[in-house]
Design a protein around this motif. Structure first.
Motif, PDB file in Angstrom:
ATOM      1  N   CYS A 144       0.988  -1.239  -0.081  1.00  0.00           N
ATOM      2  CA  CYS A 144       0.174   0.128   0.146  1.00  0.00           C
ATOM      3  C   CYS A 144       0.773   1.171   0.029  1.00  0.00           C
ATOM      4  N   LYS A 145       0.372   2.371  -0.458  1.00  0.00           N
ATOM      5  CA  LYS A 145       0.751   3.741  -0.271  1.00  0.00           C
ATOM      6  C   LYS A 145       0.272   4.560   0.959  1.00  0.00           C
ATOM      7  N   PRO A 146       0.580   5.545   1.197  1.00  0.00           N
ATOM      8  CA  PRO A 146      -0.244   6.162   2.324  1.00  0.00           C
ATOM      9  C   PRO A 146      -1.576   6.685   1.595  1.00  0.00           C
ATOM     10  N   LEU A 147      -1.629   7.251   0.457  1.00  0.00           N
ATOM     11  CA  LEU A 147      -3.093   7.342  -0.037  1.00  0.00           C
ATOM     12  C   LEU A 147      -3.989   6.369   0.159  1.00  0.00           C
ATOM     13  N   HIS A 148      -3.533   5.186  -0.046  1.00  0.00           N
ATOM     14  CA  HIS A 148      -4.487   3.962   0.258  1.00  0.00           C
ATOM     15  C   HIS A 148      -4.794   3.787   1.685  1.00  0.00           C
ATOM     16  N   LEU A 149      -4.025   3.939   2.682  1.00  0.00           N
ATOM     17  CA  LEU A 149      -4.309   3.882   3.950  1.00  0.00           C
ATOM     18  C   LEU A 149      -5.352   5.085   4.483  1.00  0.00           C
ATOM     19  N   VAL A 150      -5.040   6.445   3.699  1.00  0.00           N
ATOM     20  CA  VAL A 150      -5.817   7.386   4.168  1.00  0.00           C
ATOM     21  C   VAL A 150      -7.250   7.052   3.595  1.00  0.00           C
ATOM     22  N   GLN A 151      -7.289   6.580   2.295  1.00  0.00           N
ATOM     23  CA  GLN A 151      -8.742   6.233   1.886  1.00  0.00           C
ATOM     24  C   GLN A 151      -9.375   4.977   2.758  1.00  0.00           C
ATOM     25  N   PHE A 152      -8.723   4.153   3.137  1.00  0.00           N
ATOM     26  CA  PHE A 152      -9.167   3.178   4.032  1.00  0.00           C
ATOM     27  C   PHE A 152      -9.870   3.739   5.170  1.00  0.00           C
ATOM     28  N   ALA A 153      -9.019   4.731   5.729  1.00  0.00           N
ATOM     29  CA  ALA A 153      -9.770   5.446   6.990  1.00  0.00           C
ATOM     30  C   ALA A 153     -11.060   6.112   6.895  1.00  0.00           C
ATOM     31  N   VAL A 154     -11.231   6.651   5.663  1.00  0.00           N
ATOM     32  CA  VAL A 154     -12.638   7.166   5.226  1.00  0.00           C
ATOM     33  C   VAL A 154     -13.613   6.007   5.223  1.00  0.00           C
ATOM     34  N   LEU A 155     -13.326   5.020   4.266  1.00  0.00           N
ATOM     35  CA  LEU A 155     -14.178   4.005   4.034  1.00  0.00           C
ATOM     36  C   LEU A 155     -14.507   3.327   5.464  1.00  0.00           C
ATOM     37  N   GLY A 156     -13.587   2.979   6.071  1.00  0.00           N
ATOM     38  CA  GLY A 156     -14.042   2.281   7.442  1.00  0.00           C
ATOM     39  C   GLY A 156     -14.805   3.035   8.604  1.00  0.00           C
ATOM     40  N   ALA A 157     -14.630   4.293   8.598  1.00  0.00           N
ATOM     41  CA  ALA A 157     -15.164   5.325   9.427  1.00  0.00           C
ATOM     42  C   ALA A 157     -16.768   5.509   9.027  1.00  0.00           C
ATOM     43  N   HIS A 201     -13.935  14.411   1.380  1.00  0.00           N
ATOM     44  CA  HIS A 201     -12.436  14.172   1.699  1.00  0.00           C
ATOM     45  C   HIS A 201     -11.308  14.387   0.604  1.00  0.00           C
ATOM     46  N   ARG A 202     -11.736  15.146  -0.312  1.00  0.00           N
ATOM     47  CA  ARG A 202     -10.894  15.087  -1.559  1.00  0.00           C
ATOM     48  C   ARG A 202      -9.625  16.062  -1.116  1.00  0.00           C
ATOM     49  N   PRO A 203      -9.618  17.231  -0.384  1.00  0.00           N
ATOM     50  CA  PRO A 203      -8.478  18.002   0.216  1.00  0.00           C
ATOM     51  C   PRO A 203      -7.650  17.024   0.719  1.00  0.00           C
ATOM     52  N   LEU A 204      -7.993  15.948   1.597  1.00  0.00           N
ATOM     53  CA  LEU A 204      -7.072  15.031   2.459  1.00  0.00           C
ATOM     54  C   LEU A 204      -6.545  14.073   1.403  1.00  0.00           C
ATOM     55  N   PHE A 205      -7.116  13.598   0.386  1.00  0.00           N
ATOM     56  CA  PHE A 205      -6.875  12.534  -0.863  1.00  0.00           C
ATOM     57  C   PHE A 205      -5.843  13.287  -1.545  1.00  0.00           C
ATOM     58  N   ASP A 206      -5.851  14.613  -1.861  1.00  0.00           N
ATOM     59  CA  ASP A 206      -5.056  15.186  -2.645  1.00  0.00           C
ATOM     60  C   ASP A 206      -3.770  15.531  -1.996  1.00  0.00           C
ATOM     61  N   ALA A 207      -3.695  15.810  -0.732  1.00  0.00           N
ATOM     62  CA  ALA A 207      -2.638  15.996   0.178  1.00  0.00           C
ATOM     63  C   ALA A 207      -1.716  14.589   0.113  1.00  0.00           C
ATOM     64  N   ALA A 208      -2.361  13.628   0.294  1.00  0.00           N
ATOM     65  CA  ALA A 208      -1.880  12.236  -0.029  1.00  0.00           C
ATOM     66  C   ALA A 208      -1.159  12.013  -1.201  1.00  0.00           C
ATOM     67  N   ARG A 209      -1.786  12.527  -2.165  1.00  0.00           N
ATOM     68  CA  ARG A 209      -1.077  12.413  -3.799  1.00  0.00           C
ATOM     69  C   ARG A 209       0.005  13.276  -3.950  1.00  0.00           C
ATOM     70  N   ALA A 210       0.034  14.359  -3.212  1.00  0.00           N
ATOM     71  CA  ALA A 210       1.250  15.062  -3.790  1.00  0.00           C
ATOM     72  C   ALA A 210       2.564  14.688  -3.044  1.00  0.00           C
ATOM     73  N   PRO A 211       3.585  14.892  -3.904  1.00  0.00           N
ATOM     74  CA  PRO A 211       4.909  14.490  -3.506  1.00  0.00           C
ATOM     75  C   PRO A 211       5.357  14.915  -1.989  1.00  0.00           C
ATOM     76  N   LEU A 222       5.631   3.952   5.683  1.00  0.00           N
ATOM     77  CA  LEU A 222       4.133   3.985   5.337  1.00  0.00           C
ATOM     78  C   LEU A 222       3.317   4.638   6.353  1.00  0.00           C
ATOM     79  N   THR A 223       3.586   4.055   7.594  1.00  0.00           N
ATOM     80  CA  THR A 223       2.702   4.353   8.727  1.00  0.00           C
ATOM     81  C   THR A 223       2.950   5.758   9.161  1.00  0.00           C
ATOM     82  N   ARG A 224       4.273   6.064   9.151  1.00  0.00           N
ATOM     83  CA  ARG A 224       4.652   7.456   9.542  1.00  0.00           C
ATOM     84  C   ARG A 224       3.982   8.632   8.555  1.00  0.00           C
ATOM     85  N   ARG A 225       4.031   8.296   7.314  1.00  0.00           N
ATOM     86  CA  ARG A 225       3.529   9.336   6.345  1.00  0.00           C
ATOM     87  C   ARG A 225       2.122   9.399   6.534  1.00  0.00           C
TER      88      ARG A 225
END
Length: 356
Positions: free
Chosen positions: A151-164, A335-345, A193-196
C-alpha cells in the motif's frame, strides 16, 4: 419500502451448497429476498424441499453452470469462468436485478469481481476488506483485512474514510475514532508507510472521523473504532486474533471438564461466555464488506455456517436500505482535500507547508 434482492453465490463455500441453501431459508424468515445463483438442477429441487414443496415469492434462482474453486487463480478464474456462480452474481447486481452480493467463495476472486464488474468508486484507488473484531463494550473495524498486500499512504488514508463511514452506519457514532496500526504509539515508530499516513491524518481535518494517532496490537480496549493498516499486516493481525480467541475457548472448555467444581463454576459463568460469543462470532455479525467499489459485496469465510451466511444476507439488505454505497461515494467527495494531500509528492508538500 420493498426489500432489496440480495444475490447469494450458492457454490462458493468449502461445503457448498448445503450451508448456502439452509441460509436462504433462515434469511427469508427474517424478511430478506434472496436471488440464489448456482446450478439450477441442484438448487431448485433442494430449495423446494426445504420450503415444503413450493418456493416463496421471496426466493428466485439464477442459473450458473460453473463455480470458482478456492484453489483457482482469482483473476484468471473470473475471466475464464464467466458463467460461474460468483461472477454471475456480480453481473446480476450490475444489471440491477439484485442490490448486493454475498459469497463464502474465493476472496481473491471476490476482489477481482469487485474491480472488474463493480469497478471502484470514483476517486478510490484500492478497495479494501473491512472486518469486525470485538472490543470491551462493543466492536471495531479492521481495514484492510487482506485485499492489498502493498500500500501507499493514499490507500491507508482512503481506508480510514471508508472504514469510518461504514462503522458510523453500523453503530450510529457520528465521528468514529480512527487509528493507524503500528509497533508503538510514539510518532517516531512504525514504517515509512505508517509515518507518512500518520502525518497526513494528523495534519488534515476529516469530516467523517476523529484521528487518534497510532494504535498498537492491543486495540481491543475500546479506545478506537477503526484500525487502519495494509492488507498484509491486517490479515496477520486478524488471524492472530482468531487464533488467540480459539485457544482461549479451548482452554476454558478443557478446564470446565477438568472437575465437577470447575464445571459448576463454568455453568454459572455461561451467560458471560454467551455474550463473548455473541460479540465475536460471525454467526452474529455476518461477513466483511468489500469497501471502495460501486456496489455492495459481502465476503464470508469459506467455512461459514448457514447461520453466518443468513446473517450476512440480513446484513447486506440492511446496508442497502441504509444506502452505504452512496454514503461512501459522498464521503470520497468530502475528503478530496485529504486525498489530494496524500497524492502530492512529499518534498513538494514540505515546501508548501514552510511557505508563509
Amino acid at each position: 419500502m420493498t426489500a432489496p434482492w440480495i444475490a447469494l453465490d450458492a457454490f462458493g463455500g468449502d461445503t457448498a451448497p448445503e450451508p448456502e441453501l439452509d441460509a436462504v431459508v433462515m434469511a427469508v424468515e427474517e424478511g430478506v429476498r434472496v436471488l440464489v445463483v448456482g446450478d439450477e438442477t441442484i438448487v431448485r429441487p433442494a430449495l423446494t424441499e426445504r420450503f415444503g414443496g413450493r418456493l416463496p415469492d421471496t426466493v428466485e434462482i439464477a442459473h450458473a453452470e460453473d463455480a470458482i474453486r478456492m484453489d483457482d487463480a482469482p483473476a484468471q478464474a473470473v475471466r475464464r469462468k464467466p458463467d460461474a456462480s460468483m461472477p454471475v452474481a456480480f453481473d446480476l447486481v450490475r444489471e440491477g436485478r439484485a442490490a448486493a452480493v454475498v459469497s463464502a467463495g474465493n476472496s481473491g476472486a471476490m476482489l477481482a469481481c469487485g474491480l472488474f464488474k463493480f469497478r471502484r468508486i470514483r476517486g478510490i484507488e484500492r478497495p479494501a476488506i473491512c472486518t469486525r473484531l470485538p472490543t470491551r463494550g462493543g466492536f471495531l473495524q479492521l481495514i484492510d483485512a487482506g485485499a492489498n498486500v502493498e500500500c501507499k499512504p493514499l490507500h491507508l488514508v482512503q481506508f480510514a474514510v471508508l472504514g469510518a463511514v461504514y462503522h458510523a452506519m453500523e453503530t450510529g457514532i457520528e465521528r468514529p475514532r480512527v487509528g493507524v496500526l503500528a509497533n508503538g504509539t510514539e510518532a517516531s515508530k512504525g514504517t515509512d508507510l505508517t509515518r507518512r499516513t500518520h502525518e497526513l491524518l494528523a495534519a488534515h481535518a476529516a469530516p467523517a472521523f476523529e484521528y487518534v494517532g497510532y494504535v498498537e496490537g492491543r486495540f481491543f480496549d475500546g479506545t478506537v473504532d477503526v484500525v487502519v493498516t495494509d492488507g498484509f499486516t491486517g490479515n496477520v493481525a486478524l488471524k492472530v486474533a482468531e487464533g488467540a480467541g480459539a485457544l482461549v475457548a479451548e482452554v476454558l472448555r478443557d478446564e470446565a471438564r477438568s472437575s465437577l467444581r470447575v464445571g459448576l463454576g463454568a455453568l454459572l459463568m455461561r451467560p458471560a461466555f454467551d455474550e463473548i460469543r455473541r460479540i465475536s462470532h460471525p454467526d452474529f455479525y455476518g461477513g466483511a464488506p468489500l469497501l471502495g467499489v460501486r456496489h455492495l459485496a459481502i465476503i464470508c469465510h469459506g467455512s461459514s455456517s448457514a447461520r453466518t451466511l443468513a446473517t450476512a444476507l440480513v446484513q447486506a439488505a440492511r446496508l442497502v436500505d441504509r444506502e452505504l454505497a452512496p454514503a461512501l461515494s459522498d464521503a470520497v467527495e468530502r475528503h478530496r482535500p485529504l486525498f489530494d494531500a496524500a497524492r502530492a509528492p512529499v518534498a513538494a508538500q514540505a515546501v508548501e507547508e514552510r511557505t508563509p
